[in-house]
Design an enzyme around this catalytic site. Structure first.
Site, mmCIF file in Angstrom:
data_model
loop_
_atom_site.group_PDB
_atom_site.id
_atom_site.type_symbol
_atom_site.label_atom_id
_atom_site.label_comp_id
_atom_site.label_asym_id
_atom_site.label_seq_id
_atom_site.Cartn_x
_atom_site.Cartn_y
_atom_site.Cartn_z
ATOM 1 N N LYS A 98 0.833 -1.219 0.000
ATOM 2 C CA LYS A 98 0.000 0.000 0.000
ATOM 3 C C LYS A 98 0.862 1.261 0.000
ATOM 4 O O LYS A 98 0.611 2.190 -0.753
ATOM 5 C CB LYS A 98 -0.900 0.059 1.249
ATOM 6 C CG LYS A 98 -1.950 -1.005 1.321
ATOM 7 C CD LYS A 98 -2.938 -0.718 2.455
ATOM 8 C CE LYS A 98 -2.297 -0.727 3.829
ATOM 9 N NZ LYS A 98 -1.790 -2.035 4.270
ATOM 10 N N ARG A 146 -10.127 0.417 9.059
ATOM 11 C CA ARG A 146 -9.655 -0.943 9.325
ATOM 12 C C ARG A 146 -10.682 -1.748 10.116
ATOM 13 O O ARG A 146 -10.435 -2.921 10.383
ATOM 14 C CB ARG A 146 -8.371 -0.880 10.155
ATOM 15 C CG ARG A 146 -7.091 -0.977 9.338
ATOM 16 C CD ARG A 146 -5.980 -0.647 10.286
ATOM 17 N NE ARG A 146 -4.758 -1.338 10.111
ATOM 18 C CZ ARG A 146 -3.647 -0.771 9.635
ATOM 19 N NH1 ARG A 146 -3.669 0.460 9.182
ATOM 20 N NH2 ARG A 146 -2.528 -1.428 9.613
ATOM 21 N N ARG A 206 11.283 -6.024 5.183
ATOM 22 C CA ARG A 206 11.000 -4.617 4.872
ATOM 23 C C ARG A 206 11.862 -3.678 5.721
ATOM 24 O O ARG A 206 11.930 -3.806 6.935
ATOM 25 C CB ARG A 206 9.525 -4.359 5.132
ATOM 26 C CG ARG A 206 9.107 -2.917 5.080
ATOM 27 C CD ARG A 206 7.632 -2.803 4.838
ATOM 28 N NE ARG A 206 6.809 -3.083 5.986
ATOM 29 C CZ ARG A 206 5.476 -3.029 5.974
ATOM 30 N NH1 ARG A 206 4.831 -2.728 4.859
ATOM 31 N NH2 ARG A 206 4.785 -3.274 7.053
ATOM 32 N N ARG A 234 10.879 -1.371 10.958
ATOM 33 C CA ARG A 234 9.792 -0.911 11.813
ATOM 34 C C ARG A 234 9.711 -1.879 12.971
ATOM 35 O O ARG A 234 9.793 -3.088 12.762
ATOM 36 C CB ARG A 234 8.474 -0.961 11.024
ATOM 37 C CG ARG A 234 8.140 0.322 10.340
ATOM 38 C CD ARG A 234 6.945 0.161 9.457
ATOM 39 N NE ARG A 234 5.761 -0.336 10.144
ATOM 40 C CZ ARG A 234 4.542 -0.342 9.609
ATOM 41 N NH1 ARG A 234 4.373 0.134 8.385
ATOM 42 N NH2 ARG A 234 3.507 -0.805 10.264
ATOM 43 N N ARG A 253 -0.225 -8.757 13.527
ATOM 44 C CA ARG A 253 -0.831 -7.738 12.650
ATOM 45 C C ARG A 253 -1.595 -8.397 11.504
ATOM 46 O O ARG A 253 -2.654 -7.931 11.095
ATOM 47 C CB ARG A 253 0.241 -6.775 12.141
ATOM 48 C CG ARG A 253 0.716 -5.844 13.248
ATOM 49 C CD ARG A 253 1.939 -5.057 12.871
ATOM 50 N NE ARG A 253 1.744 -4.238 11.708
ATOM 51 C CZ ARG A 253 2.628 -4.126 10.720
ATOM 52 N NH1 ARG A 253 3.761 -4.780 10.760
ATOM 53 N NH2 ARG A 253 2.376 -3.356 9.704
HETATM 54 P P1 AMP Z 1 0.285 0.709 9.315
HETATM 55 O O1 AMP Z 1 1.496 1.524 9.055
HETATM 56 O O2 AMP Z 1 -0.897 1.142 8.498
HETATM 57 O O3 AMP Z 1 0.541 -0.769 9.210
HETATM 58 O O4 AMP Z 1 -0.145 0.991 10.841
HETATM 59 C C1 AMP Z 1 0.745 0.731 11.921
HETATM 60 C C2 AMP Z 1 -0.056 0.594 13.206
HETATM 61 O O5 AMP Z 1 -0.775 1.809 13.483
HETATM 62 C C3 AMP Z 1 -1.134 -0.484 13.207
HETATM 63 O O6 AMP Z 1 -0.607 -1.780 13.502
HETATM 64 C C4 AMP Z 1 -2.075 0.017 14.305
HETATM 65 O O7 AMP Z 1 -1.537 -0.213 15.597
HETATM 66 C C5 AMP Z 1 -2.046 1.533 14.053
HETATM 67 N N1 AMP Z 1 -3.086 1.922 13.070
HETATM 68 C C6 AMP Z 1 -2.900 2.424 11.823
HETATM 69 N N2 AMP Z 1 -4.073 2.661 11.213
HETATM 70 C C7 AMP Z 1 -5.037 2.292 12.086
HETATM 71 C C8 AMP Z 1 -6.455 2.251 12.044
HETATM 72 N N3 AMP Z 1 -7.136 2.667 10.959
HETATM 73 N N4 AMP Z 1 -7.125 1.818 13.148
HETATM 74 C C9 AMP Z 1 -6.463 1.427 14.246
HETATM 75 N N5 AMP Z 1 -5.126 1.390 14.346
HETATM 76 C C10 AMP Z 1 -4.406 1.822 13.283
#
Ligand code: AMP
Length: 214
Positions: free
Chosen positions: A13, A88, A127, A158, A169
Site C-alpha cells: 500500500k 480498518r 521490509r 519498523r 498484525r
Molecule cells: P500501518 O502503518 O498502516 O501498518 O499501521 C501501523 C499501526 O498503526 C497499526 O498496527 C495500528 O496499531 C495503528 N493503526 C494504523 N491505522 C489504524 C487504524 N485505521 N485503526 C487502528 N489502528 C491503526
C-alpha cells in the site's frame, strides 16, 4: 478523487501510495504514519497509540476516527484524498461514510491490493524503511543494506515488523479488516487488484482505474 487503499500489512500500500501521489495531486493520509510521527514526537496522541502499535493491535476506534475527521476537514482535502490504512474496522468505515456525508462527499473507489499470506510475511520481515524520507525497500533487492538510494538516509526496521508482532498484525487484519471488503462490495466501490506482481504492473492497474474516476 476520494479513494481508500486497502490491503494486509505487506501488500504494498505504501509503495503504491507514493506512485499515486506522484501522478495525482491528492494528499496521502496514512493513519500508520500519523501515529508513528505522534509517537516519535511524544505527543498525547502518540502516548495513546504506542502500546497498541507495539503489540500489533489496532488503536481504539474513537481515537483513530477523531484524527481522520480532523484531517479530512483540512483545506488540502477539498478536491480529493487518498486514505491508506483507514478504515480498518466496520465502525471506522461507518464513521467515514458519516463524516463524508456531512461534508457532502462520498468515496469513489476502494482499492484492495491482495497478496498470498506466505508472501506477505516474507515481505514484512524483509521490509526496511528510510528514517528520513520513509521510502520502503525489500532487503532482498538492496545491495547496500544501510542507506536510502533516494536521499542517503539511514534505513531501519519498523519495530512492529518483527516476528510475532508481524504475525499478530496479519491476524488482526484477517479478523477485523477483511470483513470490510464485503462492506464495500455491497456499496459497489470495491476494486481488487493482484499485488503479487512487479510494482509497476500493480500501479498500471491502479492507474487505469483512477483515470476512470478522475
Ligand atoms: P500501518 O502503518 O498502516 O501498518 O499501521 C501501523 C499501526 O498503526 C497499526 O498496527 C495500528 O496499531 C495503528 N493503526 C494504523 N491505522 C489504524 C487504524 N485505521 N485503526 C487502528 N489502528 C491503526
Amino acid at each position: 478523487m476520494n479513494i481508500v487503499l486497502m490491503g494486509p500489512p505487506g501488500a504494498g500500500k505504501g509503495t503504491q501510495a507514493e506512485l499515486i501521489k506522484k501522478n495525482y495531486p491528492i494528499p496521502h493520509i496514512s493513519t500508520g504514519d500519523m501515529f508513528r510521527d505522534a509517537v516519535k514526537n511524544g505527543t498525547e496522541l502518540g502516548l495513546k497509540a504506542k502500546s497498541y502499535m507495539d503489540a500489533g493491535q489496532l488503536v481504539p476506534d474513537e481515537v483513530t476516527i477523531g484524527i481522520i475527521q480532523e484531517r479530512l476537514a483540512q483545506d488540502d482535502c477539498a478536491s480529493g484524498f487518498m486514505l491508506d490504512g483507514f478504515p480498518r474496522t466496520t465502525p471506522q468505515a461507518e464513521a467515514l461514510d458519516q463524516v463524508l456525508a456531512d461534508m457532502g462527499k462520498k468515496l469513489e473507489a476502494v482499492i484492495n491490493i491482495f497478496v498470498p499470506r506466505e508472501v506477505l510475511l516474507q515481505r514484512i520481515l524483509n521490509r526496511v524503511t528510510c528514517n528520513n524520507c520513509k521510502t520502503v525497500y525489500n532487503l532482498r533487492f538492496l545491495d547496500d543494506h544501510k542507506t536510502c538510494t533516494k536521499c542517503g538516509g539511514e534505513l531501519g526496521y519498523r519495530s512492529d515488523d518483527r516476528g510475532e508482532i508481524a504475525k499478530t498484525r496479519l491476524e488482526v487484519y484477517l479478523e477485523q479488516t477483511l470483513p470490510l471488503l464485503q462492506y464495500y462490495q455491497e456499496r459497489q466501490v470495491l476494486n481488487s487488484i493482484d499485488g503479487n506482481r512487479e510494482t509497476d504492473e500493480v500501479f498500471e492497474d491502479i492507474q487505469e482505474l483512477l483515470e476512470k474516476i478522475k
